[in-house]
Design a protein around this motif. Structure first.
Motif, short mmCIF file in Angstrom:
data_model
loop_
_atom_site.label_atom_id
_atom_site.label_comp_id
_atom_site.label_asym_id
_atom_site.label_seq_id
_atom_site.Cartn_x
_atom_site.Cartn_y
_atom_site.Cartn_z
N ALA A 1 2.19 19.53 7.20
CA ALA A 1 1.41 18.27 7.21
C ALA A 1 2.37 17.12 6.87
O ALA A 1 3.48 17.35 6.39
CB ALA A 1 0.27 18.33 6.21
N PHE A 2 1.93 15.90 7.13
CA PHE A 2 2.79 14.74 6.91
C PHE A 2 2.05 13.69 6.09
O PHE A 2 0.86 13.45 6.29
CB PHE A 2 3.22 14.12 8.24
N VAL A 3 2.78 13.06 5.18
CA VAL A 3 2.32 11.86 4.50
C VAL A 3 3.28 10.75 4.88
O VAL A 3 4.48 10.80 4.58
CB VAL A 3 2.27 12.04 2.97
N LEU A 4 2.76 9.76 5.59
CA LEU A 4 3.57 8.67 6.12
C LEU A 4 3.08 7.35 5.55
O LEU A 4 1.90 7.22 5.19
CB LEU A 4 3.48 8.64 7.65
N CYS A 5 3.96 6.38 5.50
CA CYS A 5 3.64 5.07 4.96
C CYS A 5 4.04 4.01 5.99
O CYS A 5 5.20 3.98 6.40
CB CYS A 5 4.39 4.85 3.65
N SER A 6 3.08 3.19 6.42
CA SER A 6 3.37 2.20 7.47
C SER A 6 2.50 0.97 7.26
O SER A 6 1.28 1.07 7.38
CB SER A 6 3.12 2.81 8.86
N PRO A 7 3.09 -0.19 6.96
CA PRO A 7 4.51 -0.41 6.69
C PRO A 7 4.99 0.42 5.50
O PRO A 7 4.26 0.61 4.52
CB PRO A 7 4.58 -1.91 6.38
N ASN A 8 6.22 0.87 5.62
CA ASN A 8 6.75 1.78 4.63
C ASN A 8 7.18 1.04 3.36
O ASN A 8 7.75 -0.04 3.43
CB ASN A 8 7.97 2.51 5.22
N ASN A 9 6.88 1.64 2.24
CA ASN A 9 7.36 1.15 0.95
C ASN A 9 8.49 2.08 0.52
O ASN A 9 8.23 3.28 0.34
CB ASN A 9 6.22 1.19 -0.08
N PRO A 10 9.75 1.61 0.46
CA PRO A 10 10.17 0.23 0.21
C PRO A 10 10.74 -0.54 1.40
O PRO A 10 11.12 -1.69 1.23
CB PRO A 10 11.26 0.42 -0.83
N THR A 11 10.88 0.06 2.58
CA THR A 11 11.65 -0.60 3.64
C THR A 11 10.85 -1.66 4.38
O THR A 11 11.43 -2.54 5.03
CB THR A 11 12.16 0.43 4.66
N GLY A 12 9.52 -1.59 4.35
CA GLY A 12 8.67 -2.55 5.06
C GLY A 12 8.55 -2.28 6.54
O GLY A 12 7.85 -3.01 7.25
N THR A 13 9.18 -1.23 7.04
CA THR A 13 9.20 -0.95 8.47
C THR A 13 7.98 -0.15 8.89
O THR A 13 7.38 0.58 8.10
CB THR A 13 10.48 -0.18 8.84
#
Length: 354
Positions: A155-167
């Protein structure tokens, strides 16, 4: 870890770091990704009036049906496609508890939000890392999709916008993961500042859950309201391990008032995005660091000098930013503040990197 804890608790807890918030103080704080402006005073007063009128000696509805309905209306979803909690972080804990089973692994794209890995490990998951590229900070979506197709327990846990890069996580890559059948929890805590999200994919993929918050764009970090969107059948099971009454009366009143006044949201978001663009333009024209294409309410800087030195030099000038993980060396994350605060940061940055 003490001998007693080692004997009585899960072995994984020894590897779980405690959450660390900076104890430093400075006249200008640009380290916590908070809203630079408060909820308008008149909205606060209405929320407090609603709180005062509610019975405090009685338990409220355990899972905040009225708040769910208001959030569902905002998101264009059915009320049973939303669950709420004491901040989106708490909902991730519930997600990890509900989804844990023997052999399941969690895929992460570091550098990313620092609580995913330790909490997943505490719940018994193994972690598989798919690091962002050093140059463009892109995730290895092809390798991730291949891994998902080969292992149904990944499974995946993704962050968007990503913390810390903001991408942003590439939409095509997200679709590939979902089409491979992977369970994906997508953290969209900063989605309002990005202008795009993945909510529309919920109608196509029942293996996607999306976590959002009222802490950032709604300026409610101090009262803690998070919510999760997804398939009602999936969310109803996750909600079984969300503590009842976890969204208290103050949080409910503040959230309902914020949701009833979307114009306050829009003006605040527009101001932060405009300041982010202004700061990015100035920093891009100033030597001293590589700047990511941040779509959040913060900027991600990879300085030429060691991040610790730049951090200390800024702090000596009364400005507190956040030291964060990088793809290689440590980096700095700078919250977009009020215009005058941002001006002072930009002045200090030029001094420090000259």
């Amino acid at each position: 870890m003490s001998a007693l804890a080692r004997r009585l608790l899960r072995r994984e807890m020894e590897e779980v770091p405690a959450y660390a918030a900076s104890s430093a103080a400075a006249p200008i704080r640009l380290d916590r990704n908070e809203s630079p402006e408060e909820m308008p005073r008149e909205l606060k007063q209405r929320a407090l009036a609603s709180l005062a009128a509610a019975p405090w000696s009685r338990y409220p509805d355990p899972y905040a049906a009225d708040l769910k309905a208001a959030l569902a209306a905002r998101e264009g979803l059915a009320a049973d496609a939303v669950i709420v909690g004491n901040g989106s972080n708490a909902l991730f804990l519930s997600f990890f508890m509900a989804a844990a089973r023997p052999g399941r692994r969690i895929g992460l794209c570091p550098p990313t939000f620092g609580l995913y890995a330790p909490w997943a490990r505490a719940a018994g998951y193994a972690i598989e890392e798919f690091p962002l590229a050093e140059g463009n900070l892109e995730p290895p979506v092809g390798r991730m999709a291949l891994a998902a197709g080969q292992d149904a327990e990944l499974a995946f846990v993704l962050c968007s916008p990503n913390n810390p890069t903001g991408t942003l996580f590439p939409r095509g890559g997200l679709v590939d993961l979902l089409e491979a059948g992977a369970l994906v929890a997508l953290d969209e805590a900063y989605v309002e500042f990005a202008g795009e999200g993945a909510r529309d994919l919920l109608s196509r993929f029942d293996n996607l859950v999306i976590a959002r918050t009222l802490s950032k764009a709604a300026a409610l970090a101090g009262v803690r309201v998070g919510y999760m969107l997804g398939d009602p059948g999936l969310l109803s099971q996750i909600e079984k391990v969300v503590p009842p009454f976890s969204v208290n009366l103050l949080a409910r009143a503040a959230a309902m008032e914020a949701l009833a006044n979307p114009d306050a949201f829009r003006g605040r978001i527009a101001g932060i995005v405009a300041e982010r663009h202004r700061m990015a333009r100035t920093l891009a024209a100033t030597p001293g660091a590589r700047l990511s294409d941040s779509r959040a309410n913060f900027l991600y800087l990879r300085p030429e000098r060691p991040a610790a030195e730049v951090f200390a030099a800024l702090l000596a000038r009364g400005i507190l930013v956040r030291r964060v993980a990088g793809t290689g060396e440590a980096a700095l994350r700078v919250t977009v503040g009020r215009p005058a605060e941002n001006d002072r940061f930009l002045e200090a940055w030029k001094e420090v990197t000259a």
